[in-house]
Design an enzyme around this catalytic site. Structure first.
Site, PDB file in Angstrom:
ATOM      1  N   ARG A 307       0.855  -1.183   0.000  1.00  0.00           N
ATOM      2  CA  ARG A 307       0.000   0.000   0.000  1.00  0.00           C
ATOM      3  C   ARG A 307       0.895   1.239   0.000  1.00  0.00           C
ATOM      4  NH1 ARG A 307      -3.424  -2.939  -1.395  1.00  0.00           N
ATOM      5  NH2 ARG A 307      -5.557  -3.203  -0.586  1.00  0.00           N
ATOM      6  N   GLU A 336      -4.143   7.416  -4.889  1.00  0.00           N
ATOM      7  CA  GLU A 336      -4.106   6.819  -6.224  1.00  0.00           C
ATOM      8  C   GLU A 336      -5.260   7.380  -7.057  1.00  0.00           C
ATOM      9  OE1 GLU A 336      -4.347   2.634  -5.469  1.00  0.00           O
ATOM     10  OE2 GLU A 336      -2.208   2.462  -5.036  1.00  0.00           O
ATOM     11  N   HIS A 355      -1.488   0.370  -9.722  1.00  0.00           N
ATOM     12  CA  HIS A 355      -2.044  -0.629  -8.798  1.00  0.00           C
ATOM     13  C   HIS A 355      -2.641  -1.800  -9.583  1.00  0.00           C
ATOM     14  CE1 HIS A 355      -3.889  -1.137  -4.521  1.00  0.00           C
ATOM     15  NE2 HIS A 355      -3.527  -2.304  -5.041  1.00  0.00           N
TER      16      HIS A 355
END
Length: 391
Positions: A307, A336, A355
């Protein structure tokens, strides 16, 4: 994230003769309302396979109207943030799908039907107001392993269980970790830009990367994903160090040639590549900051597949600008996406991907199937394959 939109553009992949699609992974999927014993077999083997034209659900089950199936709340179907359409089809085999729009338009009726929530790409948001409006809710099935977007203690106080999908994510995320390490080491992104640039007249002989083979890899977080990274790294004859809350069994260490570092600082000082594979918790928030980056070799690379908030990004910017470390490769950031003027986006010694650790056709489907198995197990009172407990 735009992953949902990107996957909506993908077309079904035709299978070769003799191949089978992935179907159910848990006895609970076979039919809602029928109990089966949990088989102690490999995760992938728990999938019941089917091919085109075959039926995995009994004829009587297929006649059941959607309204008679347990209700599952989802944000939407399709669009930028909704459940992918092919996954919605899979969910409809076992649940009556209710979108957030349908729920909000008819709360009184829909609130009684909803027994589960399918969380896809961290949506819908699970807050106290939603939980209070769903009196029959029994389970929240998260598609993915990370649950830092869920308040586990609050959810538990409502008597609702939370599940995740650790089995489905491990292999693709470990693959992504290796891809980032190799891409950074050999400067693949820069190399591609040079090769396709209209300004390139020749290839410089002094444009060099570093080798992964026989280098030292330090893995911080040796859970299922971290261990799979170690398995892959062993094929590159890497020296593997790891730091974890709990030490792995001796036979597990020997199987991948891993050496335990009780202190994270020892790992940081020795590693050529540092891989972050931890859950985001209060303890791991900004786990890697200015001090930790300063302990790393100036030739080292930091890789993050966990993360974004695990790294102090301001400290990382400084470390990369001042060449305190060689490079970084991140599949995750905080937030993000990053603001378009963020300094990390202007550096040439970093790789950032959106991601996509589990963004494969196979993984997305497997996560949905694992989540379905979890939710049906809860509704049927069966053993839950992957329950997450509040700490």
């Amino acid at each position: 994230m735009l992953r949902s939109k990107a996957f909506s553009l993908l077309k079904p992949i035709p299978l070769m003769f003799g191949q089978s699609n992935l179907a159910c992974i848990h006895p609970a999927i076979a039919s809602y309302g029928h109990r089966c014993h949990r088989s102690p077999v490999d995760y992938r083997q728990r999938y019941k396979t089917y091919s085109a034209g075959e039926q995995t659900i009994s004829a009587s089950h297929t006649k059941v109207m959607a309204e008679d199936l347990p209700g599952v709340l989802i944000l939407d179907i399709g669009g930028t943030h909704g459940v992918l359409e092919n996954l919605a089809v899979l969910l409809k085999k076992h649940f009556h799908l209710i979108t957030m729009k349908e729920f909000l338009e008819n709360k009184k009726e829909m609130s009684k039907k909803i027994q589960s929530v399918f969380v896809f790409e961290c949506r819908p948001t699970i807050d106290r107001e939603l939980l209070e409006s769903l009196p029959n809710l029994k389970v929240i099935g998260n598609s993915g392993v990370g649950v830092d977007h869920l308040d586990l203690k609050m959810i538990s106080n409502f008597g609702v269980k939370v599940t995740n999908t650790p089995h489905a994510v491990a292999d693709p995320t470990a693959d992504m970790a290796m891809a980032l390490m190799l891409a950074s080491a050999r400067r693949l992104v820069e190399g591609c830009q040079i090769a396709v640039s209209p300004d390139t007249k020749y290839f410089a002989v002094d444009w060099l990367g570093v080798e992964v083979t026989r280098a030292t890899l330090g893995i911080i977080g040796m859970g299922s994903i971290g261990y799979k990274v170690a398995q892959r790294a062993r094929a590159f004859n890497m020296k593997i160090l790891y730091h974890n809350r709990n030490r792995r069994r001796k036979e597990e260490e020997e199987a991948v040639g891993a050496h335990y570092c009780e202190k994270m600082e020892d790992l940081l000082q020795q590693s050529d590549f540092v891989m972050l594979v931890v859950n985001l918790t209060p303890e791991t928030h900004k786990l890697i900051g200015k001090k930790e980056l300063g302990l790393m070799k100036p030739t080292a690379t930091l890789i993050n597949i966990s993360r974004g908030a695990v790294i102090d990004q301001d400290a990382l910017v400084e470390a990369l600008q001042k060449k305190i470390i060689r490079a970084a490769a991140l599949d995750v950031t905080h937030p993000e996406p990053l603001p378009r003027d963020h300094p990390l986006l202007r550096l040439n010694n970093i790789i950032i991907t959106p991601h996509i650790g589990t963004a494969t056709v196979q993984a997305i489907r497997m996560m949905a199937e694992e989540a379905i198995a979890n939710m049906l197990a809860v509704l049927n009172g069966q053993p839950i394959p992957s329950e997450v407990f509040p700490k």
